[in-house]
Design a protein around this motif. Sequence first.
Motif, PDB file in Angstrom:
ATOM      1  N   ASP A  99       0.810  -1.225   0.000  1.00  0.00           N
ATOM      2  CA  ASP A  99       0.000   0.000   0.000  1.00  0.00           C
ATOM      3  C   ASP A  99       0.848   1.283   0.000  1.00  0.00           C
ATOM      4  N   GLU A 100       2.161   1.102  -0.082  1.00  0.00           N
ATOM      5  CA  GLU A 100       3.049   2.270  -0.228  1.00  0.00           C
ATOM      6  C   GLU A 100       3.557   2.384  -1.674  1.00  0.00           C
ATOM      7  N   ILE A 101       3.072   1.471  -2.528  1.00  0.00           N
ATOM      8  CA  ILE A 101       3.547   1.404  -3.922  1.00  0.00           C
ATOM      9  C   ILE A 101       2.448   1.874  -4.859  1.00  0.00           C
ATOM     10  N   PHE A 102       2.801   2.769  -5.773  1.00  0.00           N
ATOM     11  CA  PHE A 102       1.844   3.333  -6.730  1.00  0.00           C
ATOM     12  C   PHE A 102       2.341   3.029  -8.139  1.00  0.00           C
ATOM     13  N   VAL A 103       1.618   2.170  -8.826  1.00  0.00           N
ATOM     14  CA  VAL A 103       2.030   1.780 -10.185  1.00  0.00           C
ATOM     15  C   VAL A 103       1.577   2.868 -11.164  1.00  0.00           C
ATOM     16  N   SER A 104       2.389   3.090 -12.188  1.00  0.00           N
ATOM     17  CA  SER A 104       2.056   4.157 -13.142  1.00  0.00           C
ATOM     18  C   SER A 104       2.482   3.776 -14.563  1.00  0.00           C
ATOM     19  N   ASP A 105       2.376   4.733 -15.461  1.00  0.00           N
ATOM     20  CA  ASP A 105       2.810   4.479 -16.845  1.00  0.00           C
ATOM     21  C   ASP A 105       4.271   4.847 -17.055  1.00  0.00           C
ATOM     22  N   GLY A 106       5.034   4.995 -15.993  1.00  0.00           N
ATOM     23  CA  GLY A 106       6.474   5.186 -16.152  1.00  0.00           C
ATOM     24  C   GLY A 106       7.067   6.183 -15.181  1.00  0.00           C
ATOM     25  N   PHE A 240      10.070  -0.049 -15.222  1.00  0.00           N
ATOM     26  CA  PHE A 240      10.293  -1.329 -15.906  1.00  0.00           C
ATOM     27  C   PHE A 240      10.937  -1.089 -17.274  1.00  0.00           C
ATOM     28  N   SER A 241      11.128   0.178 -17.648  1.00  0.00           N
ATOM     29  CA  SER A 241      11.604   0.497 -19.002  1.00  0.00           C
ATOM     30  C   SER A 241      12.961  -0.113 -19.304  1.00  0.00           C
ATOM     31  N   LYS A 242      13.919   0.174 -18.452  1.00  0.00           N
ATOM     32  CA  LYS A 242      15.278  -0.248 -18.754  1.00  0.00           C
ATOM     33  C   LYS A 242      15.529  -1.638 -18.204  1.00  0.00           C
ATOM     34  N   THR A 243      14.800  -1.993 -17.149  1.00  0.00           N
ATOM     35  CA  THR A 243      14.967  -3.306 -16.536  1.00  0.00           C
ATOM     36  C   THR A 243      14.391  -4.384 -17.449  1.00  0.00           C
ATOM     37  N   ALA A 244      13.179  -4.154 -17.928  1.00  0.00           N
ATOM     38  CA  ALA A 244      12.469  -5.227 -18.631  1.00  0.00           C
ATOM     39  C   ALA A 244      12.071  -4.831 -20.055  1.00  0.00           C
ATOM     40  N   GLY A 245      12.658  -3.754 -20.547  1.00  0.00           N
ATOM     41  CA  GLY A 245      12.407  -3.367 -21.948  1.00  0.00           C
ATOM     42  C   GLY A 245      11.035  -2.758 -22.183  1.00  0.00           C
ATOM     43  N   PHE A 246      10.476  -2.085 -21.171  1.00  0.00           N
ATOM     44  CA  PHE A 246       9.126  -1.532 -21.280  1.00  0.00           C
ATOM     45  C   PHE A 246       9.103  -0.092 -21.808  1.00  0.00           C
ATOM     46  N   THR A 247      10.141   0.354 -22.526  1.00  0.00           N
ATOM     47  CA  THR A 247      10.127   1.760 -22.974  1.00  0.00           C
ATOM     48  C   THR A 247       8.899   2.032 -23.845  1.00  0.00           C
ATOM     49  N   GLY A 248       8.475   1.020 -24.595  1.00  0.00           N
ATOM     50  CA  GLY A 248       7.278   1.196 -25.426  1.00  0.00           C
ATOM     51  C   GLY A 248       6.004   0.747 -24.725  1.00  0.00           C
ATOM     52  N   LEU A 249       6.108  -0.182 -23.782  1.00  0.00           N
ATOM     53  CA  LEU A 249       4.899  -0.685 -23.102  1.00  0.00           C
ATOM     54  C   LEU A 249       4.424   0.279 -22.015  1.00  0.00           C
ATOM     55  N   ARG A 250       5.355   0.915 -21.331  1.00  0.00           N
ATOM     56  CA  ARG A 250       5.124   1.918 -20.289  1.00  0.00           C
ATOM     57  C   ARG A 250       4.612   1.326 -18.963  1.00  0.00           C
ATOM     58  N   CYS A 251       5.492   1.221 -18.012  1.00  0.00           N
ATOM     59  CA  CYS A 251       5.086   0.887 -16.636  1.00  0.00           C
ATOM     60  C   CYS A 251       6.226   1.254 -15.678  1.00  0.00           C
ATOM     61  N   GLY A 252       5.860   1.832 -14.573  1.00  0.00           N
ATOM     62  CA  GLY A 252       6.842   2.165 -13.546  1.00  0.00           C
ATOM     63  C   GLY A 252       6.122   2.229 -12.215  1.00  0.00           C
ATOM     64  N   TYR A 253       6.830   2.626 -11.180  1.00  0.00           N
ATOM     65  CA  TYR A 253       6.130   2.803  -9.904  1.00  0.00           C
ATOM     66  C   TYR A 253       6.865   3.771  -8.996  1.00  0.00           C
ATOM     67  N   THR A 254       6.088   4.323  -8.077  1.00  0.00           N
ATOM     68  CA  THR A 254       6.627   5.271  -7.101  1.00  0.00           C
ATOM     69  C   THR A 254       6.274   4.772  -5.712  1.00  0.00           C
ATOM     70  N   VAL A 255       7.253   4.841  -4.818  1.00  0.00           N
ATOM     71  CA  VAL A 255       7.031   4.402  -3.437  1.00  0.00           C
ATOM     72  C   VAL A 255       6.944   5.643  -2.548  1.00  0.00           C
ATOM     73  N   VAL A 256       5.851   5.724  -1.793  1.00  0.00           N
ATOM     74  CA  VAL A 256       5.708   6.823  -0.827  1.00  0.00           C
ATOM     75  C   VAL A 256       5.376   6.179   0.523  1.00  0.00           C
ATOM     76  N   PRO A 257       6.369   6.075   1.413  1.00  0.00           N
ATOM     77  CA  PRO A 257       6.150   5.379   2.688  1.00  0.00           C
ATOM     78  C   PRO A 257       5.180   6.123   3.607  1.00  0.00           C
ATOM     79  N   LYS A 258       4.554   5.333   4.485  1.00  0.00           N
ATOM     80  CA  LYS A 258       3.555   5.938   5.390  1.00  0.00           C
ATOM     81  C   LYS A 258       4.157   6.958   6.345  1.00  0.00           C
ATOM     82  N   GLU A 259       5.400   6.729   6.746  1.00  0.00           N
ATOM     83  CA  GLU A 259       6.016   7.679   7.707  1.00  0.00           C
ATOM     84  C   GLU A 259       6.349   9.028   7.091  1.00  0.00           C
TER      85      GLU A 259
END
Length: 402
Positions: A99-106, A240-259
């Motif tokens: 619940d601290e992870i927000f998936v996005s398009d990059g 996921f762009s550079k890790t898994a080749g998603f530059t065209g698929l688009r997916c990433g995430y941002t972590v915002v901790p509760k504290e």
Amino acid sequence: MIANSNFQALSENYLFAEVGRRVKDYRLQHPEADIIRMDIGDVTLPIIPPVVEAMQRAATEMAHSKTFRGYGPEQGYDFLRSAIAAYDYVSRGVDIREDEIFVSDGAKSDIANLTDLFAPGNKVGITNPVYPVYRDSNIMAGRTEENGLLTLIECDATSGYRPLLPGKELDIIYLCSPNNPTGNTMTAAELKEWVDYALTNDSLIVYDSAYEAFIRDSDLPRSIYEIEGARKVAIEVRSFSKTAGFTGLRCGYTVVPKELKVKYADGTEVELRKLWLRRQTTKFNGASYVIQRGAEAVYSPEGRELIRKNINYYLNNAQILGSAFRKMGFQTLERVNSPYIWIKDTEGRTSWVLFDLLLSKCHLSVTPGVGFGSAGEGCIRLTGFNTLENTLTAAERLEKTL
Ligand code: MLT
């Protein structure tokens, strides 16, 4: 309508658009030239089979009324958020929950969108050189060096490309490790200095670890949350762009901790995570279901093994480029935990002169270092993301021509 005058403080074109324009012009004038693109960090290896199969299954689900999905959760599906938490954090001893992870398009859009959360008067620090999105998105929000709201943290060869603590208080600091563009990777001790600085000064660190999967030295931190206290002061952005080749698929995430708590101007305290959720639910409808199923498959046992091989392939390319340039008398960092090779000229030529030279003599397109900031003048950046074949050809052309 009156246009946002903050745009007047931006350079005419986004860096990679400008490089692309110049390469296109050169191609028009020299249609015979076989140009090898090593400028923008775009991947060349195809998507690995487990990811493709997962996306095919997900696409088939969309074809049946029982399994069809419309709008998903703006912060990402639980299946992906829990895979990220388990494999990228908990399995490495880092306490980050789904619940601290927000998936996005990059990562690029997240990094730029984060400026929505910051009050206009915040003082922001970015390194020089820097990934241009941090700089340009803050200029769009009205922060410039001229009005004192944007501070450049020098991070050039004199400090070994390490960002040194500023002598003043900054409210928000952007750090990127492994660094785009220089490739330098921060040690735990260096990162701890920044976390301590942020704890002391009530600052926020925006930590871009889009290239963490390229770290091979086991003593280097892959997440800022490996550092004590970071949960209170840092947002982490990954891709996921550079890790898994998603530059065209688009997916990433941002972590915002509760504290991670911040204050409004009236002193009211709020979890920054709640603001980000509010922003995302208002302005974003979530990454696509099919793509998120693909991203989930990156964490399967087969997925992880194949991804590691792909990253090793790119790291090897980066090493080949680095040693080719060193042989020609240029300076580069020798340790590579990054797909980027940052090259410093020893003859005093400007970045754009080097760009033109490499394009015309070697048919090699690179990114001029000065495009990442004034401290990048006299440098260029290459990427290891091309094919091995093209990388070897590029190295050969360099050795024959320069
Ligand atoms: C780069 O070349 O710096 C990256 O590809 C840009 C990006 O990830 O947006």
